[in-house]
Design a protein around this motif. Structure first.
Motif, short mmCIF file in Angstrom:
data_model
loop_
_atom_site.label_atom_id
_atom_site.label_comp_id
_atom_site.label_asym_id
_atom_site.label_seq_id
_atom_site.Cartn_x
_atom_site.Cartn_y
_atom_site.Cartn_z
N GLY A 109 0.79 -1.22 0.00
CA GLY A 109 0.00 0.00 0.00
C GLY A 109 0.82 1.27 0.00
N ASP A 110 2.14 1.14 -0.08
CA ASP A 110 3.00 2.32 -0.15
C ASP A 110 2.98 2.89 -1.56
OD1 ASP A 110 3.78 2.27 2.52
OD2 ASP A 110 5.49 0.94 2.12
N VAL A 111 3.02 4.23 -1.66
CA VAL A 111 2.97 4.93 -2.92
C VAL A 111 4.27 5.69 -3.15
CG1 VAL A 111 1.75 6.69 -4.27
CG2 VAL A 111 0.48 5.21 -2.72
N ALA A 112 4.70 5.78 -4.40
CA ALA A 112 5.88 6.59 -4.75
C ALA A 112 5.64 7.21 -6.12
CB ALA A 112 7.14 5.74 -4.77
N SER A 113 6.26 8.38 -6.32
CA SER A 113 6.20 9.08 -7.60
C SER A 113 7.60 9.51 -8.00
CB SER A 113 5.30 10.32 -7.51
OG SER A 113 3.99 9.98 -7.12
N ALA A 114 7.85 9.59 -9.29
CA ALA A 114 9.16 10.04 -9.77
C ALA A 114 8.99 10.68 -11.14
CB ALA A 114 10.15 8.89 -9.85
N ALA A 115 9.92 11.60 -11.46
CA ALA A 115 9.90 12.24 -12.77
C ALA A 115 11.30 12.69 -13.13
CB ALA A 115 8.95 13.44 -12.78
N SER A 116 11.54 12.88 -14.43
CA SER A 116 12.82 13.35 -14.93
C SER A 116 12.56 14.24 -16.13
CB SER A 116 13.71 12.16 -15.33
OG SER A 116 14.96 12.60 -15.83
N THR B 298 -5.26 5.87 -3.42
CA THR B 298 -5.06 4.70 -2.56
C THR B 298 -6.37 4.19 -1.98
OG1 THR B 298 -4.56 6.19 -0.71
CG2 THR B 298 -2.70 5.33 -1.94
N GLY B 299 -7.33 5.10 -1.80
CA GLY B 299 -8.60 4.68 -1.20
C GLY B 299 -9.39 3.76 -2.10
N GLU B 300 -9.71 4.22 -3.30
CA GLU B 300 -10.49 3.42 -4.24
C GLU B 300 -9.61 2.57 -5.16
OE1 GLU B 300 -13.73 3.23 -4.15
OE2 GLU B 300 -13.78 4.68 -2.49
N ARG B 301 -8.29 2.74 -5.04
CA ARG B 301 -7.34 2.02 -5.88
C ARG B 301 -7.67 2.21 -7.36
NH1 ARG B 301 -4.03 -1.32 -3.36
NH2 ARG B 301 -3.74 -2.63 -5.19
N GLU B 302 -7.88 3.48 -7.71
CA GLU B 302 -8.20 3.86 -9.09
C GLU B 302 -7.00 4.55 -9.73
OE1 GLU B 302 -10.97 3.51 -10.88
OE2 GLU B 302 -12.39 2.73 -9.39
N ILE B 303 -6.92 4.47 -11.05
CA ILE B 303 -5.88 5.15 -11.82
C ILE B 303 -6.55 6.11 -12.78
CG2 ILE B 303 -4.05 4.90 -13.56
CD1 ILE B 303 -3.34 2.23 -12.32
N GLY B 304 -5.96 7.30 -12.93
CA GLY B 304 -6.49 8.27 -13.87
C GLY B 304 -5.40 8.81 -14.78
N VAL B 305 -5.76 9.07 -16.02
CA VAL B 305 -4.86 9.68 -17.01
C VAL B 305 -5.67 10.71 -17.79
CG1 VAL B 305 -3.40 9.32 -19.05
CG2 VAL B 305 -3.55 7.54 -17.29
N ALA B 306 -5.14 11.93 -17.91
CA ALA B 306 -5.82 12.94 -18.73
C ALA B 306 -4.79 13.98 -19.17
CB ALA B 306 -6.95 13.62 -17.94
N PHE B 307 -5.04 14.60 -20.32
CA PHE B 307 -4.11 15.62 -20.83
C PHE B 307 -4.83 16.50 -21.83
CE2 PHE B 307 -3.70 11.67 -23.21
CZ PHE B 307 -3.76 12.07 -24.55
N THR B 308 -4.31 17.72 -21.98
CA THR B 308 -4.85 18.65 -22.98
C THR B 308 -3.87 18.83 -24.13
OG1 THR B 308 -4.00 20.53 -21.71
CG2 THR B 308 -6.28 19.87 -21.32
N ALA B 309 -2.79 18.09 -24.11
CA ALA B 309 -1.82 18.11 -25.22
C ALA B 309 -2.43 17.40 -26.43
CB ALA B 309 -0.53 17.43 -24.80
#
Length: 282
Positions: free
Chosen positions: A151-158, A236-247
């Motif tokens: 249940g641990d979450v992590a984010s990363a970017a470059s 983490t609550g609903e264990r849902e994933i979302g993706v959206a963009f205006t590009a």
């Protein structure tokens, strides 16, 4: 044990003069599937996001057919963990093979510092024996969010360090109580608006991740500039994933419940069981 979640994106195409090749989507799919299998095997979320970003940053398939964009100011990267809100970030680094791995080392081994830039970051890299890349570098903006079996979450970017977007709350944020996010926009829009943090604030208010992303980007464009943006997020609550963009286009992929979802153009959401996916593992 709960099944893990992972989502990643690569550099968007902002206008008709920019291009995002199909190979970029293939690269994102491959790395996400590989990292998901690591998560299923018990790897922590921070290992998974580092693996994905390090595989994609500066790669030959994530932007402009592999030509990339010369990075005169070096590169930047950030890693954040949701269990304790710890983070590591570097900017204006050149010659480092994987800036995201250097950012991870800053988080792990550079206390009390969490952000190193320029000469300080490169001195730290040498002291830690970080691998260097010969010759020049190209810049590719990539991001990843993962939730592991604990249940641990992590984010990363470059990204290109001249963009000024890789700040906590802007490009990435992670909080086990809410979720994780990686966001991208033109210039420093996401940093000005704290886009990732605002998306998670909306998720905390019971917005689904995709709705939270759309609402936050719309508000950013209204409040700061009509420059466009994109993001990927996990709740983490609903264990849902979302993706959206205006590009115009943005390569993205995620794995949930053993199924790979992916897309490049607005409205796309293709899916295939990862047991049937025949992409190249990296």
């Amino acid at each position: 044990m709960k099944l893990p979640l992972i989502v990643a994106h690569a550099t968007p195409c902002w206008d008709s003069t920019d291009t995002v090749p199909e190979t970029a989507l293939s690269a994102v799919k491959d790395t996400v599937v590989t990292a998901y299998n690591l998560l299923v095997g018990g790897a922590p979320a921070v290992d998974a996001v580092e693996r994905v970003v390090s595989s994609l940053e500066g790669g030959t398939q994530t932007r402009d057919g592999g030509s990339g964009r010369p990075s005169s100011g070096g590169l930047e990267a950030i890693v954040m963990e949701g269990c304790d809100l710890s983070l590591g970030a570097v900017s204006a680094v050149s010659g480092v093979r994987n800036p995201v791995s250097l950012a991870r080392l800053v988080r792990d081994s550079s206390q009390p510092h969490s952000f190193l830039s320029g000469e300080a970051a490169e001195h730290f890299a040498r002291s830690m024996g970080v691998a260097h890349r010969a010759g020049g570098q190209s810049a590719y903006s990539v991001g990843c969010v993962a939730m592991d079996t604990k249940g641990d979450v992590a984010s990363a970017a470059s990204s290109d360090s001249l963009s000024g977007r890789l700040l906590p709350g802007g490009a990435v944020y992670a909080d086990n109580d809410i979720g994780g996010c990686s966001a991208i926009g033109q210039g420093d829009l996401v940093s000005k608006f704290l886009l990732s943090k605002r998306i998670l604030d909306l998720i905390k208010m019971d917005f689904y991740p995709i709705d939270a992303i759309k609402k936050a980007i719309s508000k950013m464009e209204e409040r700061v500039c009509h420059g466009g943006g994109g993001a990927v997020a996990i709740s983490t609550g609903e264990r849902e994933i979302g993706v959206a963009f205006t590009a115009k286009r943005m390569p993205w992929a995620y794995v949930a419940q053993g199924t790979l979802h992916y897309g490049l153009n607005p409205g796309e959401n293709y899916s295939i069981p990862i047991s049937k996916y025949s992409g190249i593992a990296v």
